[in-house]
Write a protein that holds these residues in place. Structure first.
Motif, PDB file in Angstrom:
ATOM      1  N   ILE A 151       4.022  12.587   4.174  1.00 32.78           N
ATOM      2  CA  ILE A 151       3.903  11.130   4.129  1.00 32.78           C
ATOM      3  C   ILE A 151       4.767  10.601   2.989  1.00 32.78           C
ATOM      4  CG2 ILE A 151       2.311   9.216   3.689  1.00 32.78           C
ATOM      5  CD1 ILE A 151       0.098  10.976   4.883  1.00 32.78           C
ATOM      6  N   GLY A 152       5.600   9.611   3.311  1.00 36.67           N
ATOM      7  CA  GLY A 152       6.405   8.960   2.286  1.00 36.67           C
ATOM      8  C   GLY A 152       5.529   8.054   1.444  1.00 36.67           C
ATOM      9  N   ARG A 153       5.823   8.004   0.155  1.00 35.34           N
ATOM     10  CA  ARG A 153       4.992   7.171  -0.722  1.00 35.34           C
ATOM     11  C   ARG A 153       5.819   6.234  -1.586  1.00 35.34           C
ATOM     12  NH1 ARG A 153       2.633  10.646  -5.544  1.00 35.34           N
ATOM     13  NH2 ARG A 153       4.472  11.798  -6.118  1.00 35.34           N
ATOM     14  N   THR A 154       6.918   5.753  -1.021  1.00 43.31           N
ATOM     15  CA  THR A 154       7.768   4.809  -1.747  1.00 43.31           C
ATOM     16  C   THR A 154       7.327   3.372  -1.514  1.00 43.31           C
ATOM     17  OG1 THR A 154       9.338   4.976   0.066  1.00 43.31           O
ATOM     18  CG2 THR A 154       9.830   6.231  -1.918  1.00 43.31           C
ATOM     19  N   GLY A 155       6.055   3.203  -1.245  1.00 39.09           N
ATOM     20  CA  GLY A 155       5.503   1.873  -1.147  1.00 39.09           C
ATOM     21  C   GLY A 155       5.149   1.456   0.253  1.00 39.09           C
ATOM     22  N   VAL A 156       4.705   0.207   0.333  1.00 39.30           N
ATOM     23  CA  VAL A 156       4.273  -0.367   1.603  1.00 39.30           C
ATOM     24  C   VAL A 156       5.025  -1.660   1.854  1.00 39.30           C
ATOM     25  CG1 VAL A 156       1.985   0.689   1.468  1.00 39.30           C
ATOM     26  CG2 VAL A 156       2.321  -1.591   0.523  1.00 39.30           C
ATOM     27  N   MET A 157       5.086  -2.016   3.124  1.00 39.23           N
ATOM     28  CA  MET A 157       5.770  -3.234   3.536  1.00 39.23           C
ATOM     29  C   MET A 157       4.740  -4.211   4.087  1.00 39.23           C
ATOM     30  SD  MET A 157       8.672  -2.019   2.726  1.00 39.23           S
ATOM     31  CE  MET A 157       9.822  -3.296   3.162  1.00 39.23           C
ATOM     32  N   GLY A 158       5.076  -5.488   4.046  1.00 41.16           N
ATOM     33  CA  GLY A 158       4.166  -6.489   4.574  1.00 41.16           C
ATOM     34  C   GLY A 158       4.875  -7.760   4.964  1.00 41.16           C
ATOM     35  N   VAL A 159       4.099  -8.657   5.559  1.00 43.55           N
ATOM     36  CA  VAL A 159       4.582  -9.990   5.918  1.00 43.55           C
ATOM     37  C   VAL A 159       3.756 -11.013   5.148  1.00 43.55           C
ATOM     38  CG1 VAL A 159       5.454  -9.321   8.186  1.00 43.55           C
ATOM     39  CG2 VAL A 159       3.097 -10.117   7.965  1.00 43.55           C
ATOM     40  N   VAL A 160       4.390 -12.127   4.825  1.00 45.47           N
ATOM     41  CA  VAL A 160       3.721 -13.167   4.054  1.00 45.47           C
ATOM     42  C   VAL A 160       2.997 -14.111   5.014  1.00 45.47           C
ATOM     43  CG1 VAL A 160       4.009 -15.043   2.397  1.00 45.47           C
ATOM     44  CG2 VAL A 160       5.442 -12.993   2.220  1.00 45.47           C
ATOM     45  N   ILE A 161       1.678 -14.189   4.855  1.00 40.30           N
ATOM     46  CA  ILE A 161       0.840 -15.058   5.683  1.00 40.30           C
ATOM     47  C   ILE A 161       0.692 -16.436   5.039  1.00 40.30           C
ATOM     48  CG2 ILE A 161      -1.455 -15.314   6.734  1.00 40.30           C
ATOM     49  CD1 ILE A 161       0.278 -12.936   7.829  1.00 40.30           C
ATOM     50  N   ALA A 162       0.489 -16.465   3.725  1.00 44.25           N
ATOM     51  CA  ALA A 162       0.390 -17.723   2.975  1.00 44.25           C
ATOM     52  C   ALA A 162       1.241 -17.586   1.718  1.00 44.25           C
ATOM     53  CB  ALA A 162      -1.062 -18.029   2.607  1.00 44.25           C
ATOM     54  N   GLY A 163       1.972 -18.621   1.409  1.00 40.77           N
ATOM     55  CA  GLY A 163       2.890 -18.579   0.278  1.00 40.77           C
ATOM     56  C   GLY A 163       2.227 -18.861  -1.049  1.00 40.77           C
ATOM     57  N   GLY A 164       3.030 -18.694  -2.103  1.00 45.41           N
ATOM     58  CA  GLY A 164       2.575 -18.984  -3.450  1.00 45.41           C
ATOM     59  C   GLY A 164       3.471 -18.325  -4.477  1.00 45.41           C
ATOM     60  N   ILE A 165       3.285 -18.706  -5.720  1.00 42.69           N
ATOM     61  CA  ILE A 165       4.021 -18.118  -6.834  1.00 42.69           C
ATOM     62  C   ILE A 165       3.252 -16.894  -7.307  1.00 42.69           C
ATOM     63  CG2 ILE A 165       4.902 -18.496  -9.181  1.00 42.69           C
ATOM     64  CD1 ILE A 165       6.297 -20.198  -7.005  1.00 42.69           C
ATOM     65  N   VAL A 166       3.974 -15.791  -7.519  1.00 45.22           N
ATOM     66  CA  VAL A 166       3.369 -14.529  -7.962  1.00 45.22           C
ATOM     67  C   VAL A 166       4.074 -14.082  -9.238  1.00 45.22           C
ATOM     68  CG1 VAL A 166       2.973 -12.110  -7.363  1.00 45.22           C
ATOM     69  CG2 VAL A 166       2.773 -13.862  -5.601  1.00 45.22           C
ATOM     70  N   ALA A 167       3.279 -13.646 -10.217  1.00 40.39           N
ATOM     71  CA  ALA A 167       3.822 -13.200 -11.501  1.00 40.39           C
ATOM     72  C   ALA A 167       3.008 -12.017 -12.016  1.00 40.39           C
ATOM     73  CB  ALA A 167       3.768 -14.345 -12.514  1.00 40.39           C
ATOM     74  N   ALA A 168       3.562 -11.327 -13.010  1.00 42.22           N
ATOM     75  CA  ALA A 168       2.851 -10.212 -13.644  1.00 42.22           C
ATOM     76  C   ALA A 168       1.490 -10.689 -14.126  1.00 42.22           C
ATOM     77  CB  ALA A 168       3.669  -9.664 -14.810  1.00 42.22           C
ATOM     78  N   ASP A 169       0.525  -9.808 -14.038  1.00 41.65           N
ATOM     79  CA  ASP A 169      -0.871 -10.022 -14.435  1.00 41.65           C
ATOM     80  C   ASP A 169      -1.691 -10.811 -13.422  1.00 41.65           C
ATOM     81  OD1 ASP A 169      -0.525  -8.533 -16.803  1.00 41.65           O
ATOM     82  OD2 ASP A 169       0.233 -10.317 -17.832  1.00 41.65           O
ATOM     83  N   ASP A 170      -1.084 -11.282 -12.326  1.00 45.61           N
ATOM     84  CA  ASP A 170      -1.888 -11.900 -11.266  1.00 45.61           C
ATOM     85  C   ASP A 170      -2.786 -10.840 -10.653  1.00 45.61           C
ATOM     86  OD1 ASP A 170      -0.771 -14.410 -11.551  1.00 45.61           O
ATOM     87  OD2 ASP A 170       0.494 -14.280  -9.762  1.00 45.61           O
TER      88      ASP A 170
END
Length: 187
Positions: A151-170
């Motif tokens: 199994i590869g473990r270089t992360g996961v992919m996704g789609v954005v359902i609802a938008g917003g600003i994202v920053a460290a510590d969220d």
């Protein structure tokens, strides 16, 4: 939304060009149905160059890429020097075993952003340019089928359902999908 699991954002990244690594930013904006504003992979239709060549009309199930900081800690403790964003992720997380989550898991990131996980990122051969032996560390045995493919473990992919600003510590709150859980596969 009562979470099943809780984690956090360690760092955020984007690149407006098709580069392997992404620059760390103070914040990124997630846009519903499209991905990360200003990122080369943003769009409703597939943007990954090899996938565009195969069929440019495919839906973009790879609008956003997440990698767990614990993977970076592990490879760095083995002698590599990999920093957040260097594996091409948009969000580096902490406190969540991303690859063990089922397809359709919903991640509430910060106050408003919502991401639905679509699958695993296949380790890209460009990882070899980051360090000798690093690619080998990007695979683990399947606990349910140790004789089967890794199994590869270089992360996961996704789609954005609802938008917003994202920053460290969220904060990141995770809700598992209803019904039987299906393990993620490469997308």
């Amino acid at each position: 939304m009562d979470p099943d699991l809780i984690g956090a954002v360690a760092a955020v990244h984007r690149s407006d060009e098709h580069t392997f690594s992404k620059a760390t930013c103070e914040s990124i904006e997630l846009v519903a149905g499209l991905g990360v504003n200003g990122d080369a992979h943003q769009g409703a239709k597939v943007k990954h160059r090899s996938r565009v060549a195969a069929n440019p009309d495919q839906p973009n199930l790879r609008q956003i890429h997440l990698v767990m900081s614990e993977l970076l800690d592990e490879v760095n403790s083995a002698g590599h020097n990999v920093v957040a964003g260097q594996l091409g992720e948009n969000i580096t997380t902490t406190g969540i075993d991303l690859i063990s989550l089922p397809v359709g898991s919903m991640l509430r990131i910060g106050d408003t952003a919502l991401v639905a996980l679509t699958g695993l990122r296949n380790p890209c051969p460009q990882i070899k340019s980051v360090g000798d032996g690093l690619m080998k560390m990007m695979f683990i045995d399947d606990q349910d089928n140790p004789e089967g493919p890794k199994i590869g473990r270089t992360g996961v992919m996704g789609v954005v359902i609802a938008g917003g600003i994202v920053a460290a510590d969220d904060g990141i709150k995770i809700r598992f999908p209803a019904g039987p859980l299906t393990r993620m596969e490469k997308v």
